[in-house]
Design a protein around this motif. Structure first.
Motif: not given
Length: 542
Positions: A229, A251, A332, A334
């Motif tokens: 993360k 992830n 981010d 993801t």
């Protein structure tokens, strides 16, 4: 006057002191004094007798692999040791603390070649070749120290199997009862701050890092998820690493999806992994790839030399890396990982009927249940198509990939986890290696749900002979029993199903019965789509 005990009793007392509560095995003449000692400790140690020595070894493996605790078994020397040898090979390859306790011929005849019952030319050398450590108890006074030495080595660093033998006459010899030493884990290697600094520098300059986890990272899942993360990097795994970071973590990349990301990876961070997936299955490296490894085994840094090698426990090494990267920020990604997983799922959805059946198993199996794979079309496909949500919940044979381990191993996993669902998947070929242990499941009330996918063949061999050898079939076609009738003859509840939906419903029913169950799933011979293009993908063209 001090109390006396036999070598067998001291050995049993040492097992209890080391936390062993179950021993699998088959009694035999050389072992009678040890067997009798186990009887005397039956309030502390459960003895589960099997129908084959290989079954005993694999049940101990399933116990160890699903818990991280010592899985112990006992067999006679010679043929008993050799029959269980495949399980020791598996434990060695998969780093599982399996303990084999065996005998030997009379002490004064060892090495004489007189042809004694169960004699091997050099049994200790044989066991040392397939374990991390093996020792002999020559006298009652050695029972405690030898056990402590073997257990300490098994549990230290990179874990592995061990073996203890005692000559036939020594097991029954008496000596004074004394305090027994305990084997302890050696301290973990100290994390090298300079290597952590070097790794952090590499990572800081990376655009597309990837984390690869293996079985050595089984206790570091939360830390690895935190690192992923922090870096906004994907985490992937092959067999033994499945579930360490749950499949539904933002992830986590399924390894079919990870292969697409691999094409742009610039730093590979291996944690507790041999990196077999990248180096032996994907077989090509992105340009200018940098490699960081965290591994407790220093020889790994020689076997596959990284740019930065951190010899440390996975948890400690990962935490040190997180600390060194404090303040690191990255946007981010993801959503990108989710798209890669979705695309991979779409592509490997062609692997049928395996995928539909595996989906049915996943839907029926509780989130914290155990799946024990087997070398089969279902087992190979499960490695990329069966989501796992917790460490140790996917029990694999590691690189040995040996037929016959699955059902036996599942029995050991269920003994170790009586309150959790345990499902094994086998092909008809592999299941027949251990079919006799249906009797063990009934006698000891081991409530495994065994699913047998019956394609009347060694499916992989059949496909290879068809594709690479123009249909020159040799030994790949199998004539099988009626598995449902066979299971019922053992006193096992059994069902035959013909569709994924029926399999899901039957598994749910089987788990509610709280008894051993066999489910046969007929599959047309040679009908399965090959999973191998997704395990060994074609090399990427630059």
């Amino acid at each position: 006057m001090s109390k006396k005990e036999t070598t067998g009793q001291a050995l049993t007392r040492s097992l209890v002191a080391h936390g062993v509560d179950t021993v699998f095995g088959i009694p035999g003449a050389h072992m009678y004094d040890f067997n009798d000692a186990l009887y005397g400790a039956r309030d502390k140690v459960r003895f589960i007798h099997t129908r084959h020595e290989q079954g005993a070894g694999y049940m101990a493996y399933g116990y160890a692999k699903s818990t991280g605790l010592i899985g112990a078994y006992t067999v006679v020397p010679g043929p008993g040791v050799l029959n269980s040898g495949a399980a020791l090979c598996t434990a060695y390859g998969a780093n599982a603390p399996v303990l084999c306790i065996t005998g030997n011929i009379m002490s004064h005849l060892i090495g004489q070649g007189r042809g004694q019952l169960h004699e091997l030319p050099d049994q200790l050398a044989t066991m040392r070749g397939i374990t991390k450590t093996a020792e002999r108890i020559n006298h009652p006074s050695e029972a405690g120290p030898v056990m402590a030495e073997v257990v300490g080595k098994m549990l230290s660093g990179r874990q592995g199997p061990g073996a203890v033998e005692a000559p036939w006459d020594v097991f029954g010899q008496s000596g004074p009862e004394v305090d027994l030493p305990l084997g302890t884990r050696a301290p973990h290697p100290a994390v090298n701050a300079d290597q952590i600094t070097a790794a952090a520098a590499l990572i800081s300059g990376a655009e597309n890092p990837m984390i690869m986890v293996g079985g050595g990272a089984v206790d570091a899942g939360a830390d690895i998820a935190t690192l992923a993360k922090l870096l906004q990097s994907p985490v992937t795994s092959h067999r033994s690493g499945k579930g360490i970071v749950p499949d539904d973590h933002p992830n986590y990349l399924n390894f079919v999806a990870a292969y697409e990301y691999w094409k742009k990876t610039d730093v590979l961070i291996g944690i507790g992994s041999r990196l077999e997936l990248q180096f032996m299955r994907w077989k090509w490296l992105p340009k200018d790839l940098k490699i960081i490894r965290i591994d407790i085994d220093p020889t790994e840094m020689v076997r596959l030399k990284p740019g930065v090698g951190i010899v440390a426990d996975a948890k400690a090494g990962t935490q040190a890396l997180i600390d060194a990267l404090a303040g690191f920020r990255r946007e981010d990604r993801t959503g990108e990982f989710a798209d890669l997983n979705k695309d991979a799922r779409s592509r490997f959805s062609e692997v049928q009927p395996q995928l539909a059946y595996l989906d049915a198993i996943r839907q029926a199996l509780p989130r914290d249940g155990f799946l024990v794979e087997e070398v089969s079309q279902m087992g190979f496909t499960a490695r990329f198509a069966f989501p796992v949500y917790g460490a140790r919940q996917y029990v694999t044979c590691g690189y040995q990939d040996n037929l016959g381990f699955g059902f036996n191993t599942a029995l050991g996993a269920k003994v170790a986890n009586p309150d959790k669902a345990v499902v094994s998947i086998s092909g008809d070929g592999g299941f027949m290696f251990g079919v006799q242990e249906l009797a063990t499941a009934v006698q000891h009330k081991i409530n495994v749900v065994a699913i047998v996918f019956n394609n009347s063949a060694y499916g992989n061999v059949l496909r290879d002979q068809k594709q690479a050898y123009q249909g020159r079939y040799l030994g790949s076609d199998l004539t099988n029993p009626d598995f449902v009738a066979l299971a019922k003859s053992f006193g096992i509840r059994a069902f035959k199903v013909a569709s994924p939906g029926e399999l899901k419903d039957t598994i749910e029913k089987a788990l509610s019965l709280e008894e051993p169950v066999l489910i046969e799933v007929p599959v047309e011979k040679g009908s399965e789509t090959s999973p191998w293009p997704f395990i060994h993908p074609a090399p990427h063209a630059e």
